[in-house]
Design a protein around this motif. Structure first.
Motif, mmCIF file in Angstrom:
data_model
loop_
_atom_site.group_PDB
_atom_site.id
_atom_site.type_symbol
_atom_site.label_atom_id
_atom_site.label_comp_id
_atom_site.label_asym_id
_atom_site.label_seq_id
_atom_site.Cartn_x
_atom_site.Cartn_y
_atom_site.Cartn_z
ATOM 1 N N GLY A 76 -41.708 39.875 138.695
ATOM 2 C CA GLY A 76 -41.154 41.014 139.406
ATOM 3 C C GLY A 76 -40.159 41.845 138.621
ATOM 4 N N LYS A 77 -39.928 41.498 137.373
ATOM 5 C CA LYS A 77 -38.982 42.258 136.559
ATOM 6 C C LYS A 77 -39.629 43.530 136.017
ATOM 7 N N ALA A 99 -54.251 40.938 117.419
ATOM 8 C CA ALA A 99 -54.111 39.478 117.329
ATOM 9 C C ALA A 99 -52.640 39.052 117.278
ATOM 10 N N ARG A 100 -51.767 39.948 116.821
ATOM 11 C CA ARG A 100 -50.319 39.681 116.850
ATOM 12 C C ARG A 100 -49.700 40.082 118.182
ATOM 13 N N VAL A 101 -50.119 41.249 118.692
ATOM 14 C CA VAL A 101 -49.516 41.815 119.901
ATOM 15 C C VAL A 101 -49.904 41.033 121.147
ATOM 16 N N TRP A 102 -51.157 40.676 121.290
ATOM 17 C CA TRP A 102 -51.638 40.060 122.523
ATOM 18 C C TRP A 102 -50.945 38.747 122.849
ATOM 19 N N PRO A 103 -50.798 37.817 121.910
ATOM 20 C CA PRO A 103 -50.076 36.583 122.257
ATOM 21 C C PRO A 103 -48.621 36.855 122.649
ATOM 22 N N TYR A 104 -47.979 37.788 121.977
ATOM 23 C CA TYR A 104 -46.605 38.132 122.329
ATOM 24 C C TYR A 104 -46.550 38.685 123.753
ATOM 25 N N TYR A 105 -47.467 39.562 124.062
ATOM 26 C CA TYR A 105 -47.547 40.117 125.420
ATOM 27 C C TYR A 105 -47.731 38.991 126.446
ATOM 28 N N MET A 106 -48.669 38.108 126.188
ATOM 29 C CA MET A 106 -48.976 37.029 127.136
ATOM 30 C C MET A 106 -47.807 36.062 127.308
ATOM 31 N N GLN A 107 -47.112 35.749 126.224
ATOM 32 C CA GLN A 107 -46.049 34.740 126.264
ATOM 33 C C GLN A 107 -44.681 35.302 126.635
ATOM 34 N N GLU A 108 -44.380 36.511 126.219
ATOM 35 C CA GLU A 108 -43.026 37.042 126.365
ATOM 36 C C GLU A 108 -42.889 38.148 127.410
ATOM 37 N N ILE A 109 -43.883 38.992 127.532
ATOM 38 C CA ILE A 109 -43.777 40.147 128.417
ATOM 39 C C ILE A 109 -44.371 39.858 129.791
ATOM 40 N N LEU A 110 -45.597 39.381 129.822
ATOM 41 C CA LEU A 110 -46.304 39.188 131.082
ATOM 42 C C LEU A 110 -45.583 38.262 132.062
ATOM 43 N N PRO A 111 -45.013 37.145 131.626
ATOM 44 C CA PRO A 111 -44.299 36.303 132.603
ATOM 45 C C PRO A 111 -43.164 37.037 133.323
ATOM 46 N N ASP A 112 -42.441 37.878 132.603
ATOM 47 C CA ASP A 112 -41.371 38.652 133.240
ATOM 48 C C ASP A 112 -41.941 39.663 134.232
ATOM 49 N N VAL A 113 -43.024 40.327 133.849
ATOM 50 C CA VAL A 113 -43.650 41.296 134.745
ATOM 51 C C VAL A 113 -44.135 40.604 136.015
ATOM 52 N N LEU A 114 -44.790 39.462 135.862
ATOM 53 C CA LEU A 114 -45.322 38.751 137.022
ATOM 54 C C LEU A 114 -44.226 38.172 137.914
#
Length: 128
Positions: free
Chosen positions: A67-68, A50-65
């Protein structure tokens, strides 16, 4: 990402915890999906997710999508919560997942966030 909070188990080694609460109970607290260890702040893997998933969605996934390449370094249970999302592992199976310390996993996602490639760059026989 911060490791899960082990509540009253924090600071104890596994043997001391087993001596105090019994091997079976400690195993349940450490490996179950939704049973937190004792103590007001003890987190289950579900709570950690519940802590990790929102961070992943908000901070990590946008960069991955965009192309980073993104490096994520975290503790075992935080990574298990993230791997659960990426590999779409059900709750009943995530408790069996062991991650080897210091063994990188490289994911490639498509535009729908589906994993199209996963490489493990090391020796998984050291997983615990």
């Amino acid at each position: 990402m911060n490791e899960r909070n082990y509540g009253d188990l924090a600071g104890l080694n596994k043997d001391d915890a087993r001596e105090k609460w019994g091997e079976e109970q400690v195993h349940i607290w450490r490996r179950s999906y939704d049973v937190p260890p004792p103590g007001d702040e003890g987190e289950s893997l579900k709570d950690t997710g519940a802590r990790v998933w929102p961070y992943y969605m908000q901070e990590i996934l946008p960069d991955v999508l965009s192309g980073k390449n993104v490096l994520v370094a975290a503790h075992g249970n935080s990574l298990r919560a993230l791997v659960m999302i990426l590999d779409r592992i059900p709750q009943s199976e995530i408790v069996k997942l062991n991650l080897a310390t210091g063994v990188p996993m490289v994911y490639q996602l498509d535009s729908t966030t589906k994993v199209v490639k996963k490489d493990i760059l090391g020796d998984m026989s050291k997983a615990h």
